[in-house]
Motif scaffolding. Sequence first.
Motif, PDB file in Angstrom:
ATOM      1  N   GLY A  12      26.313 -17.032  14.623  1.00 32.49           N
ATOM      2  CA  GLY A  12      25.992 -16.127  15.714  1.00 32.49           C
ATOM      3  C   GLY A  12      24.923 -16.763  16.574  1.00 32.49           C
ATOM      4  O   GLY A  12      24.489 -17.903  16.344  1.00 32.49           O
ATOM      5  N   GLY A  40      29.508 -14.774  16.351  1.00 31.73           N
ATOM      6  CA  GLY A  40      29.103 -13.572  15.619  1.00 31.73           C
ATOM      7  C   GLY A  40      29.415 -12.307  16.396  1.00 31.73           C
ATOM      8  O   GLY A  40      30.532 -12.128  16.900  1.00 31.73           O
ATOM      9  N   ARG A  41      28.406 -11.445  16.528  1.00 30.63           N
ATOM     10  CA  ARG A  41      28.603 -10.199  17.278  1.00 30.63           C
ATOM     11  C   ARG A  41      28.673 -10.444  18.791  1.00 30.63           C
ATOM     12  O   ARG A  41      28.842  -9.495  19.554  1.00 30.63           O
ATOM     13  CB  ARG A  41      27.469  -9.221  16.950  1.00 30.63           C
ATOM     14  N   CYS A  54      33.239  -8.679  22.307  1.00 29.44           N
ATOM     15  CA  CYS A  54      33.186  -7.960  21.034  1.00 29.44           C
ATOM     16  C   CYS A  54      31.869  -7.214  20.857  1.00 29.44           C
ATOM     17  O   CYS A  54      31.723  -6.402  19.951  1.00 29.44           O
ATOM     18  CB  CYS A  54      33.403  -8.930  19.880  1.00 29.44           C
ATOM     19  N   GLY A  55      30.900  -7.495  21.703  1.00 30.57           N
ATOM     20  CA  GLY A  55      29.644  -6.760  21.759  1.00 30.57           C
ATOM     21  C   GLY A  55      29.370  -6.425  23.213  1.00 30.57           C
ATOM     22  O   GLY A  55      30.292  -6.346  24.017  1.00 30.57           O
ATOM     23  N   SER A 281      26.532   1.545  12.720  1.00 31.41           N
ATOM     24  CA  SER A 281      27.913   1.083  12.869  1.00 31.41           C
ATOM     25  C   SER A 281      28.346   1.264  14.315  1.00 31.41           C
ATOM     26  O   SER A 281      28.013   2.262  14.948  1.00 31.41           O
ATOM     27  CB  SER A 281      28.846   1.864  11.947  1.00 31.41           C
ATOM     28  N   TRP A 385      32.067  -2.932  14.053  1.00 33.76           N
ATOM     29  CA  TRP A 385      30.977  -3.640  13.384  1.00 33.76           C
ATOM     30  C   TRP A 385      30.329  -2.669  12.409  1.00 33.76           C
ATOM     31  O   TRP A 385      29.662  -1.723  12.817  1.00 33.76           O
ATOM     32  CB  TRP A 385      29.940  -4.146  14.381  1.00 33.76           C
ATOM     33  N   GLY A 388      26.368  -3.104  13.132  1.00 34.75           N
ATOM     34  CA  GLY A 388      26.423  -3.509  14.517  1.00 34.75           C
ATOM     35  C   GLY A 388      25.080  -3.876  15.122  1.00 34.75           C
ATOM     36  O   GLY A 388      24.911  -4.972  15.660  1.00 34.75           O
ATOM     37  N   SER A 424      20.353  -9.441  22.321  1.00 33.39           N
ATOM     38  CA  SER A 424      20.543 -10.871  22.126  1.00 33.39           C
ATOM     39  C   SER A 424      19.239 -11.631  22.315  1.00 33.39           C
ATOM     40  O   SER A 424      19.013 -12.668  21.684  1.00 33.39           O
ATOM     41  CB  SER A 424      21.601 -11.402  23.095  1.00 33.39           C
TER      42      SER A 424
END
Length: 445
Positions: A12, A40-41, A54-55, A281, A385, A388, A424
């Motif tokens: 990630g 990763g996320r 995906c995030g 989640s 996730w 998450g 992030s």
Amino acid sequence: MTDIDIAVIGAGIAGLTTAYRLAGEGHRVEVFEAADEPGGRMRSARVDGYTIDCGAETIAPNGYPATWEFIRELGLERDGALHRIQHPVGLWREGRTHPWVGHPKSLLSGAGMSWRGRLQLVRMMAAGGRRSGRVDPDRPEDSPHGELTLAGYGARHGGELVDRCLGPVASAAFGWRPERSAVAPLLAIMQGTRGIYHWQTYRDGQDTMARALAERLKVHLSRPVTRVERDGRGARLAFADGTELTARAAVLTLPSPEVASVRPDLPEEERAFLEASTFSSMIRVAVMLDRPLEPRRSGSQPRLYAFVMAAGEDSLLSGGTVEHNKCSHRVPAGRGLVTLLVSPRRAREVYDLPDDQVLERALDESERFIDGLRAAYVGHRVIRWRHGLPEAPPAALALRKAFVSRAAQPVEYAGDWLYLRPSSEAAVASSALAVERVHAWLAGN
């Protein structure tokens, strides 16, 4: 003698930036990732011309110093990898959207708040401008707010501010429930970024930085690690295929709730903080459309790139992102892409349902906000996730200082949970802390 200098578990953004920093100093670093691609996320999927994150990724011009350092070093800004988001975020309240949530314009437009609520927002911003009211993003436990939750902050400083601004944003973007999460990390983000203003995103998907870093590193994909433990003065890794290797040090970048599953020798001095650092989640339902659609609005209102739900709106969703308004490069010409976010209060009831059932529930709910979404549907992707985003509970805040100041060990950590900030930027910033601690361990051994 060890097989390598440093092993990083997880490709990630926290793991990749940690590995990049260490490799740049001349260490033999290898990254091991269970998935078949890095990020990763922060991975992105590419389906029929649509780019599906995906995030959720946005980059603020302020408050993201670690991220901008890497953007510039990797040449992403020079290469045109960034896209300026032109449209605001809206608050859904009582049947309509109110634009400019978190933006300076909200002080004039209201963004769904009364004059009393706007005054609460001004007071919050003014407090953040004073040294006594600032929250250090690297040391949120030292803030003047102590272990106060977001809900407690609302009770003390203004319920409308939380119900119609801070709470909806935290719910949709972080998966937070105000009664469970400490307010200090959120205020650190708000004060640092100065609101939702002039934000940017990656033109070709949120995995842009991850892909650029992975190209410069030795990354082993589809290589799940099953065990990480101390081995004398170093660390030993065991893999799902039965092989093992040794390293002078290892950096583990899993979400905190997953650490114990691969660390049979987890030190007791680490366990309390790791167990307290819970995650929410997250479920994202990306809906590909044959035309661009967006939340219901009046003709005089601007288009939105995202919408969030005010407190009291009984909905399966906490909000959504209008991806074609956020960045048109991610959608085929003339088409649309909307991501629906399941509320953290409702995630458990649908988390284990099949994708088609989650989609149907989300589409049924979306008709309250976006006209014609079902009729324009051409495809979807359900992203889940289990862990998450870090919830930043008060118990973790109370234990954080002891955890980050403990003596360096051969197995260290990186990840957004180390700062209790679900962003992030926190993940990237954690790499500096991980490198500092690895240096301390190697210097003493």
